[in-house]
Design a protein around this motif. Structure first.
Motif, PDB file in Angstrom:
ATOM      1  N   VAL A 128       3.435   5.877  -2.965  1.00  0.00           N
ATOM      2  CA  VAL A 128       4.643   6.567  -3.413  1.00  0.00           C
ATOM      3  C   VAL A 128       4.683   6.588  -4.934  1.00  0.00           C
ATOM      4  CG1 VAL A 128       7.174   6.423  -3.510  1.00  0.00           C
ATOM      5  CG2 VAL A 128       5.981   6.135  -1.318  1.00  0.00           C
ATOM      6  N   LYS A 129       4.429   5.445  -5.546  1.00  0.00           N
ATOM      7  CA  LYS A 129       4.445   5.349  -7.015  1.00  0.00           C
ATOM      8  C   LYS A 129       3.406   6.291  -7.628  1.00  0.00           C
ATOM      9  CE  LYS A 129       6.007   2.663 -10.463  1.00  0.00           C
ATOM     10  NZ  LYS A 129       7.395   2.422 -10.737  1.00  0.00           N
ATOM     11  N   LEU A 130       2.244   6.379  -6.995  1.00  0.00           N
ATOM     12  CA  LEU A 130       1.167   7.245  -7.492  1.00  0.00           C
ATOM     13  C   LEU A 130       1.404   8.715  -7.166  1.00  0.00           C
ATOM     14  CD1 LEU A 130      -1.886   5.052  -6.469  1.00  0.00           C
ATOM     15  CD2 LEU A 130      -1.184   5.570  -8.808  1.00  0.00           C
ATOM     16  N   LEU A 156      -4.176   2.907 -13.949  1.00  0.00           N
ATOM     17  CA  LEU A 156      -3.081   2.326 -14.728  1.00  0.00           C
ATOM     18  C   LEU A 156      -1.817   2.175 -13.886  1.00  0.00           C
ATOM     19  CD1 LEU A 156      -3.355   4.060 -18.203  1.00  0.00           C
ATOM     20  CD2 LEU A 156      -3.454   1.606 -17.755  1.00  0.00           C
ATOM     21  N   ILE A 157      -1.454   3.222 -13.187  1.00  0.00           N
ATOM     22  CA  ILE A 157      -0.220   3.175 -12.395  1.00  0.00           C
ATOM     23  C   ILE A 157      -0.316   2.115 -11.304  1.00  0.00           C
ATOM     24  CG2 ILE A 157       1.280   4.494 -10.840  1.00  0.00           C
ATOM     25  CD1 ILE A 157       0.519   6.985 -12.548  1.00  0.00           C
ATOM     26  N   SER A 158      -1.491   1.981 -10.696  1.00  0.00           N
ATOM     27  CA  SER A 158      -1.659   0.939  -9.677  1.00  0.00           C
ATOM     28  C   SER A 158      -1.498  -0.448 -10.294  1.00  0.00           C
ATOM     29  CB  SER A 158      -3.003   1.075  -8.954  1.00  0.00           C
ATOM     30  OG  SER A 158      -4.099   0.894  -9.829  1.00  0.00           O
ATOM     31  N   ARG A 186       0.831  -1.204   0.000  1.00  0.00           N
ATOM     32  CA  ARG A 186       0.000   0.000   0.000  1.00  0.00           C
ATOM     33  C   ARG A 186       0.869   1.260   0.000  1.00  0.00           C
ATOM     34  NH1 ARG A 186      -2.955  -1.041   4.195  1.00  0.00           N
ATOM     35  NH2 ARG A 186      -4.704  -1.922   3.073  1.00  0.00           N
ATOM     36  N   ASN A 187       1.841   1.304   0.892  1.00  0.00           N
ATOM     37  CA  ASN A 187       2.714   2.471   0.976  1.00  0.00           C
ATOM     38  C   ASN A 187       3.523   2.661  -0.307  1.00  0.00           C
ATOM     39  OD1 ASN A 187       1.793   3.104   3.556  1.00  0.00           O
ATOM     40  ND2 ASN A 187       3.399   1.910   4.546  1.00  0.00           N
ATOM     41  N   GLY A 188       4.024   1.570  -0.851  1.00  0.00           N
ATOM     42  CA  GLY A 188       4.777   1.643  -2.106  1.00  0.00           C
ATOM     43  C   GLY A 188       3.922   2.135  -3.247  1.00  0.00           C
ATOM     44  N   MET A 189       2.670   1.696  -3.273  1.00  0.00           N
ATOM     45  CA  MET A 189       1.765   2.141  -4.335  1.00  0.00           C
ATOM     46  C   MET A 189       1.494   3.636  -4.213  1.00  0.00           C
ATOM     47  SD  MET A 189      -1.947   0.644  -5.498  1.00  0.00           S
ATOM     48  CE  MET A 189      -2.802   1.156  -4.016  1.00  0.00           C
TER      49      MET A 189
END
Length: 169
Positions: free
Chosen positions: A73-75, A116-118, A68-71
């Motif tokens: 950050v990516k988003l 998309l990013i997720s 969750r935290n990584g996602m």
């Protein structure tokens, strides 16, 4: 993995036709555009919507909090921003796609940017696991695959729409 590939294919098809949506004169094209939108929404919700879904991401990663935290950050968004985004897509799914409401209360159609990013983020994790098992049936990089698929979808949509736009209803 299959579900994520299916999501990005439907988003690519939707985006390839979205550029023509204000020109549509036939129900045929309106239906196709909306079907791609609806399927992408349904499928995304199977992975990122309800935790009760057997295909929900939280059932397939070891470190749920880390994922969750990584996602986020990516988003580039917070939990609160994700919650608003998630709610908008889920409401569209619930009110327009999955359940009948005579007067759905949806102010806009889903924006698939974060979706998309997720998908790209989750795919990176899953594809590493599949490669460890020597499974090579899927592309190495979902984002690159999406871009190639979108390019091809735009070519198909351009030719098909231009060839049929003069047809009467």
């Amino acid at each position: 993995v299959f579900r994520l590939v299916f999501i990005v294919r439907n988003i690519a098809q939707y985006r390839s036709l979205e550029i023509f949506k204000d020109e549509f004169q036939q129900n045929y094209w309106i239906l196709i555009l909306n079907n791609f939108l609806d399927i992408a929404t349904l499928e995304w919700c199977k992975v990122f919507g309800s935790r009760s879904e057997t295909t929900h991401w939280s059932r397939h990663v070891e470190d749920v909090e880390g994922f969750r935290n990584g996602m986020f950050v990516k988003l580039g968004i917070s939990q609160a921003e994700w919650d608003v985004y998630w709610e908008n897509i889920k409401n569209y799914r619930d009110q327009v796609v999955a359940h009948h409401q005579s007067m759905p209360n949806v102010g806009h159609y889903p924006d698939f940017g974060h979706a998309l990013i997720s998908c790209f983020y989750y795919y990176e994790i899953l594809i590493k696991q599949l490669r460890a098992y020597r499974v090579y049936d899927y592309p190495d990089n979902l984002e690159e695959y999406f871009q190639k698929y979108l390019t091809q979808a735009k070519q198909f949509s351009d030719i098909a729409y231009r060839a049929t736009k003069g047809l009467g209803e």
